[in-house]
Write a protein that holds these residues in place. Structure first.
Motif, short mmCIF file in Angstrom:
data_model
loop_
_atom_site.label_atom_id
_atom_site.label_comp_id
_atom_site.label_asym_id
_atom_site.label_seq_id
_atom_site.Cartn_x
_atom_site.Cartn_y
_atom_site.Cartn_z
N GLN A 24 0.72 -1.31 -0.01
CA GLN A 24 0.03 0.07 -0.17
C GLN A 24 0.80 1.40 -0.01
O GLN A 24 0.39 2.08 -0.82
CB GLN A 24 -0.85 0.04 1.21
CG GLN A 24 -2.15 0.89 1.09
CD GLN A 24 -3.16 0.35 1.97
OE1 GLN A 24 -2.85 0.02 3.13
NE2 GLN A 24 -4.36 0.82 1.75
N PRO A 25 1.98 1.60 0.75
CA PRO A 25 2.77 2.55 0.94
C PRO A 25 3.39 2.87 -0.55
O PRO A 25 3.65 4.11 -0.88
CB PRO A 25 3.85 2.30 1.75
CG PRO A 25 3.19 1.15 2.67
CD PRO A 25 2.31 0.49 1.85
N LEU A 26 3.42 1.97 -1.45
CA LEU A 26 4.01 2.12 -2.94
C LEU A 26 3.13 2.67 -3.86
O LEU A 26 1.90 2.30 -3.71
CB LEU A 26 4.64 0.85 -3.45
CG LEU A 26 5.95 0.02 -2.25
CD1 LEU A 26 6.10 -1.30 -3.01
CD2 LEU A 26 7.12 0.91 -2.11
N VAL A 27 3.61 3.37 -4.94
CA VAL A 27 2.52 3.67 -5.75
C VAL A 27 2.26 2.50 -6.62
O VAL A 27 3.07 1.93 -7.15
CB VAL A 27 3.26 4.65 -6.88
CG1 VAL A 27 2.26 5.28 -7.86
CG2 VAL A 27 3.42 6.00 -6.04
N THR A 28 0.99 2.13 -6.59
CA THR A 28 0.46 0.73 -7.36
C THR A 28 -0.79 0.88 -8.24
O THR A 28 -1.24 1.71 -7.76
CB THR A 28 0.28 -0.37 -6.10
OG1 THR A 28 -0.76 0.11 -5.15
CG2 THR A 28 1.39 -0.38 -5.15
N CYS A 29 -0.77 -0.06 -8.89
CA CYS A 29 -2.24 -0.02 -9.82
C CYS A 29 -2.49 -2.07 -9.42
O CYS A 29 -1.62 -2.67 -9.93
CB CYS A 29 -2.10 0.14 -11.16
SG CYS A 29 -3.36 -0.48 -12.21
N LYS A 30 -3.53 -2.07 -8.79
CA LYS A 30 -3.92 -3.34 -8.61
C LYS A 30 -4.65 -4.12 -10.16
O LYS A 30 -5.44 -3.67 -10.67
CB LYS A 30 -4.87 -3.62 -7.55
CG LYS A 30 -5.30 -5.09 -7.17
CD LYS A 30 -6.20 -5.09 -6.18
CE LYS A 30 -6.47 -6.46 -5.67
NZ LYS A 30 -7.20 -6.46 -4.45
N LEU A 31 -3.84 -5.12 -10.51
CA LEU A 31 -4.43 -5.88 -11.80
C LEU A 31 -5.49 -6.95 -11.57
O LEU A 31 -6.44 -7.01 -12.24
CB LEU A 31 -3.06 -6.49 -12.54
CG LEU A 31 -2.18 -5.47 -12.95
CD1 LEU A 31 -1.01 -6.31 -13.73
CD2 LEU A 31 -2.78 -4.43 -13.77
#
Length: 91
Positions: A24-31
């Motif tokens: 969560q603290p990272l910049v993410t995009c859930k696939l």
């Protein structure tokens, strides 16, 4: 920062919850349920080390840097996320 594909497979639901909190603290995009695109300032081995504290004996982790050569179908959120980070194939 580089963009990585991270795939996690968990034996227990508790592992998924721990992973979500760690990612969560990272910049993410859930696939999907256990796959993310992640921006990380380091290489694949460093991202693996960052995530390995959440991996239990029967869990699995795959990390790979994403190149500019990729394609997708009906992955609109991922395409938009990658385009914003200039990691998209211009076609």
């Amino acid at each position: 920062m580089a963009v990585f594909l991270v795939i996690l497979e968990f034996e227990k639901v508790e592992s998924y919850n721990r992973a979500r909190k760690r990612i969560q603290p990272l910049v993410t995009c859930k696939l999907s349920g256990t796959a993310w695109l992640v921006e990380f300032d380091g290489d694949a081995s460093e991202l693996q080390r960052y995530l390995e504290e959440i991996i239990l004996q029967n869990d699995s982790l795959f990390v790979s840097a994403l190149s500019h050569d990729w394609a997708s179908i009906n992955m609109h959120t991922a395409r938009r996320w990658l385009t914003e980070r200039h990691a998209t194939n211009p076609e």
